[in-house]
Every structure is written in structure tokens, then in C-alpha cells.
Design a protein around this motif. Structure first.
Motif, mmCIF file in Angstrom:
data_model
loop_
_atom_site.group_PDB
_atom_site.id
_atom_site.type_symbol
_atom_site.label_atom_id
_atom_site.label_comp_id
_atom_site.label_asym_id
_atom_site.label_seq_id
_atom_site.Cartn_x
_atom_site.Cartn_y
_atom_site.Cartn_z
ATOM 1 N N LEU A 1 0.856 4.283 -2.740
ATOM 2 C CA LEU A 1 0.674 5.686 -2.387
ATOM 3 C C LEU A 1 1.814 6.542 -2.920
ATOM 4 O O LEU A 1 1.579 7.606 -3.509
ATOM 5 C CB LEU A 1 0.572 5.853 -0.871
ATOM 6 C CG LEU A 1 -0.690 5.308 -0.205
ATOM 7 C CD1 LEU A 1 -0.537 5.329 1.311
ATOM 8 C CD2 LEU A 1 -1.909 6.096 -0.645
ATOM 9 N N TRP B 1 -3.505 13.459 -7.011
ATOM 10 C CA TRP B 1 -2.896 13.427 -5.679
ATOM 11 C C TRP B 1 -1.399 13.730 -5.726
ATOM 12 O O TRP B 1 -0.697 13.517 -4.742
ATOM 13 C CB TRP B 1 -3.120 12.055 -5.030
ATOM 14 C CG TRP B 1 -4.560 11.663 -4.989
ATOM 15 C CD1 TRP B 1 -5.163 10.709 -5.730
ATOM 16 C CD2 TRP B 1 -5.581 12.246 -4.193
ATOM 17 N NE1 TRP B 1 -6.487 10.636 -5.448
ATOM 18 C CE2 TRP B 1 -6.786 11.576 -4.501
ATOM 19 C CE3 TRP B 1 -5.621 13.273 -3.245
ATOM 20 C CZ2 TRP B 1 -7.985 11.897 -3.895
ATOM 21 C CZ3 TRP B 1 -6.822 13.584 -2.644
ATOM 22 C CH2 TRP B 1 -7.986 12.901 -2.972
ATOM 23 N N GLU C 1 -4.936 6.627 5.256
ATOM 24 C CA GLU C 1 -4.809 6.010 3.932
ATOM 25 C C GLU C 1 -4.851 4.490 4.039
ATOM 26 O O GLU C 1 -5.423 3.811 3.191
ATOM 27 C CB GLU C 1 -3.511 6.447 3.247
ATOM 28 C CG GLU C 1 -3.426 7.921 2.943
ATOM 29 C CD GLU C 1 -4.344 8.356 1.812
ATOM 30 O OE1 GLU C 1 -4.901 7.495 1.094
ATOM 31 O OE2 GLU C 1 -4.512 9.580 1.641
ATOM 32 N N TYR C 2 -4.240 3.960 5.084
ATOM 33 C CA TYR C 2 -4.181 2.511 5.276
ATOM 34 C C TYR C 2 -5.502 1.980 5.824
ATOM 35 O O TYR C 2 -5.979 0.929 5.391
ATOM 36 C CB TYR C 2 -3.005 2.152 6.191
ATOM 37 C CG TYR C 2 -1.699 2.596 5.577
ATOM 38 C CD1 TYR C 2 -1.032 1.788 4.671
ATOM 39 C CD2 TYR C 2 -1.160 3.847 5.850
ATOM 40 C CE1 TYR C 2 0.143 2.203 4.069
ATOM 41 C CE2 TYR C 2 0.013 4.275 5.257
ATOM 42 C CZ TYR C 2 0.655 3.448 4.362
ATOM 43 O OH TYR C 2 1.815 3.863 3.760
ATOM 44 N N LYS D 1 0.832 -1.204 0.000
ATOM 45 C CA LYS D 1 0.000 0.000 0.000
ATOM 46 C C LYS D 1 0.869 1.257 0.000
ATOM 47 O O LYS D 1 0.580 2.231 -0.707
ATOM 48 C CB LYS D 1 -0.938 0.003 1.222
ATOM 49 C CG LYS D 1 -1.840 1.212 1.305
ATOM 50 C CD LYS D 1 -2.794 1.281 0.117
ATOM 51 C CE LYS D 1 -3.694 2.484 0.191
ATOM 52 N NZ LYS D 1 -4.455 2.688 -1.036
ATOM 53 N N ASN E 1 0.426 8.593 6.425
ATOM 54 C CA ASN E 1 -0.891 8.937 6.953
ATOM 55 C C ASN E 1 -1.684 7.664 7.251
ATOM 56 O O ASN E 1 -2.043 6.921 6.343
ATOM 57 C CB ASN E 1 -1.631 9.815 5.942
ATOM 58 C CG ASN E 1 -2.973 10.274 6.439
ATOM 59 O OD1 ASN E 1 -3.493 9.793 7.440
ATOM 60 N ND2 ASN E 1 -3.554 11.214 5.724
#
Length: 130
Positions: A64, A75, A92-93, A60, A89
Motif C-alpha cells: 500500500l 492512488w 484495505e486489509y 500488505k 485503513n
């Protein structure tokens, strides 16, 4: 085979030429040392779980960072330090149902620390201090 005796037959194989299962068993038995097998399973299962969540976290995080570094992405973040900060952050997870791990609990950190410990122990044995 008796339960809990801690050893597999020397010719234990799954039929492949690699004999992977026997090698894996021997490595696990060596790591276990003098610990009782019933206690060792907790250590192994914990490490397997940590590796699993760490891999998911790392995947992940890479996604990102890719999105944050792509100028075509909505983004996009221009500066590298801000991208790295944004990739940490927790939300986000959580949004992706991925465990967020602090840096000291990530697999690569634990692996590096275990290598340092092995190197120190090996050095002590060579010097006769063990």
C-alpha cells in the motif's frame, strides 16, 4: 523417545551440518522453562499465528505504501502523513483477506517489548536483584 519428557537426544539432527532442528528444540525448551509442555504448545501456536498474520499485514502495508508513494499510480498521495494514515485503513486489509493489526499487536512491537524485558531482566541479574 518418551512423550512429554521435554528433551531430545543430544545427537538429534536431520542430517544437515547446521543441526538447525536441535538448536530450535533447545531454544524452545529453554523458553518453556518450568511450564508444562501441554500448556506451552498454546503459547507457541499463538506466537506462530501472530507472526504469520503480522508478516502478511506488513507485506500488505508495504504494498500500500508503495502504491501510495508512486506518482504514476492512480492512488498516489503526495503527503507522507496522509500515506501513513491511508495505509492504516482496515478496509484495505479486509479487501485482501489480511488481518488488520493495531500497532501494539504487530510483531515488531512485541519483539521490541520482549527485548526491553530481557534487557531489564539481564540488568537485574547483574545487580543481584533477581
Amino acid at each position: 523417545m518418551k512423550k512429554g519428557n521435554g528433551s531430545k537426544p543430544k545427537n538429534f539432527t536431520n542430517g544437515s551440518d547446521l543441526n538447525f532442528e536441535a538448536q530450535l528444540w533447545a531454544a524452545a525448551d529453554k523458553l518453556r522453562g518450568h511450564m508444562d509442555a501441554s500448556e506451552y504448545k498454546h503459547v507457541c501456536l499463538g506466537l506462530i499465528f501472530l507472526k504469520y498474520i503480522s508478516d502478511a499485514f506488513q507485506e500488505k502495508r508495504e504494498q500500500l505504501l508503495f502504491v501510495f508513494s508512486d506518482p504514476k499510480s492512480e492512488w498516489f498521495i503526495k503527503e507522507e502523513p496522509q500515506r501513513a494514515e491511508a495505509a492504516e485503513n482496515r478496509d484495505e486489509y479486509l479487501a485482501a483477506n489480511v488481518f488488520w493489526l493495531p500497532p501494539e499487536a504487530r510483531w515488531h512491537t512485541i519483539k521490541a517489548k520482549s527485548q526491553i524485558a530481557r534487557d531489564r531482566q539481564s540488568h537485574r541479574r547483574r545487580d543481584g536483584r533477581d
